[in-house]
Every structure is written in C-alpha cells, then in structure tokens.
Write an enzyme that holds these catalytic residues in place. Structure first.
Site, PDB file in Angstrom:
ATOM      1  N   ASN A  47     -24.316  -5.463 -15.077  1.00  0.00           N
ATOM      2  CA  ASN A  47     -24.376  -5.436 -13.619  1.00  0.00           C
ATOM      3  C   ASN A  47     -25.737  -5.960 -13.166  1.00  0.00           C
ATOM      4  OD1 ASN A  47     -25.373  -2.871 -14.650  1.00  0.00           O
ATOM      5  ND2 ASN A  47     -25.228  -1.987 -12.613  1.00  0.00           N
ATOM      6  N   GLU A  49     -27.871  -6.038  -9.598  1.00  0.00           N
ATOM      7  CA  GLU A  49     -27.976  -5.600  -8.209  1.00  0.00           C
ATOM      8  C   GLU A  49     -28.972  -6.463  -7.451  1.00  0.00           C
ATOM      9  OE1 GLU A  49     -27.184  -0.897  -9.247  1.00  0.00           O
ATOM     10  OE2 GLU A  49     -29.151  -1.499  -8.554  1.00  0.00           O
ATOM     11  N   GLU A  59     -18.296  -6.096 -15.444  1.00  0.00           N
ATOM     12  CA  GLU A  59     -17.014  -6.701 -15.797  1.00  0.00           C
ATOM     13  C   GLU A  59     -16.861  -8.072 -15.144  1.00  0.00           C
ATOM     14  OE1 GLU A  59     -16.245  -2.213 -15.236  1.00  0.00           O
ATOM     15  OE2 GLU A  59     -17.563  -3.751 -14.413  1.00  0.00           O
ATOM     16  N   CYS A  90     -14.436  -0.635 -11.312  1.00  0.00           N
ATOM     17  CA  CYS A  90     -14.208  -0.389  -9.890  1.00  0.00           C
ATOM     18  C   CYS A  90     -12.939  -1.131  -9.448  1.00  0.00           C
ATOM     19  CB  CYS A  90     -15.414  -0.859  -9.070  1.00  0.00           C
ATOM     20  SG  CYS A  90     -15.568  -2.655  -8.952  1.00  0.00           S
ATOM     21  N   CYS A  93     -13.105  -4.941  -9.779  1.00  0.00           N
ATOM     22  CA  CYS A  93     -13.040  -5.384 -11.176  1.00  0.00           C
ATOM     23  C   CYS A  93     -11.662  -5.166 -11.775  1.00  0.00           C
ATOM     24  CB  CYS A  93     -14.120  -4.702 -12.003  1.00  0.00           C
ATOM     25  SG  CYS A  93     -15.758  -5.374 -11.601  1.00  0.00           S
TER      26      CYS A  93
END
Length: 143
Positions: A47, A49, A59, A90, A93
C-alpha cells in the site's frame, strides 16, 4: 472457506518484505500483497498512502504490476497486514480481484508472521458480483 495449511516459506518471506516496504505514514497500517498469475509468475505490491488520503492498496498495486506485464488471470492472491487480525481485501480490491479471477482463484489472508488465517474464493468475498460479462460486448480496438 477456512484452512489451516501453511503458506510456502518463500511466499511468506516475499509478503513480509513487501509489507515492510509499504508507505503508510498516515494510517500506520502497512499491507503487502502478492499475486500469482496463471503463468506462475508472482507480482508483489504494497500500500502507498498520500497526504490527500487517496492511496493505493497493496492488492491494487500487485494487480497493476501483473496487468502491466501483460498477464490477465489470477491463480492466487496473498494478503498480509501488520497484526494478528484478518486483513482482507477492501471492497475496491475485491472488485479488482474479481476482474482477473476465475472461480478457482484463491485469496489467502495471513497474519503478520505469515501464518494462514483464512482462505477464500472470490464468490465468498464478493457474492453476486458485477463483472465484464454484465457489460455489452464491444470490440476492443487495442486487442
């Protein structure tokens, strides 16, 4: 679908390494993913951010790498978070996985040390999903 079988040590090492490279200064919730395509090639993702909170999930990062390499089918998806709890994909994803999954694609969720917590098929994570077959068939000029 819950399983207790172990994940291959090489995959665990790759997952931990990519999770540890995540850029998560705001949530402090690093996530790593590893997708395996139908060819058997593996693509890692972490990930990432950004300050305006529209980051990129692990993902999504891994799937983008796979698609950028020209592959279009997922065999396995592995997800690792920072703790002992489930860190499942999530909603966004789940839809991305759905785009490239087959009914046999397995999504493996592991704890921070790489121990398998749970294993799913996409139908369990995203039942009655909207997919490419729901759209009118159009000729793609790029194919």
């Amino acid at each position: 679908m819950s399983e207790t079988t172990d994940i291959d040590a090489t995959i665990v090492a790759e997952l931990i390494a990519v999770r540890d490279r995540a850029y998560a200064p705001y949530s402090r919730h690093p996530v790593g993913a590893l997708v395996e395509s139908e060819s058997g090639r593996r693509y890692p993702g972490a990930n990432v951010e950004v300050a305006h909170y529209k980051g990129l999930c692990a993902e999504a990062s891994a799937i983008a790498a796979m698609a950028s390499a020209g592959e279009r089918q997922l065999r396995h998806v592995y997800v690792i978070g920072p703790g002992a709890h489930l860190c499942t994909p999530c909603g966004d994803c789940r839809q991305r996985i759905r785009e490239f999954a087959t009914p046999d694609t397995l999504i493996h969720v592991v704890d921070a040390q790489g121990r398998l917590l749970k294993r799913y098929r996409i139908e369990q994570l995203l039942p009655d999903a909207f997919g490419p077959e729901n759209l009118p068939r159009q000729e793609n000029p790029l194919r």
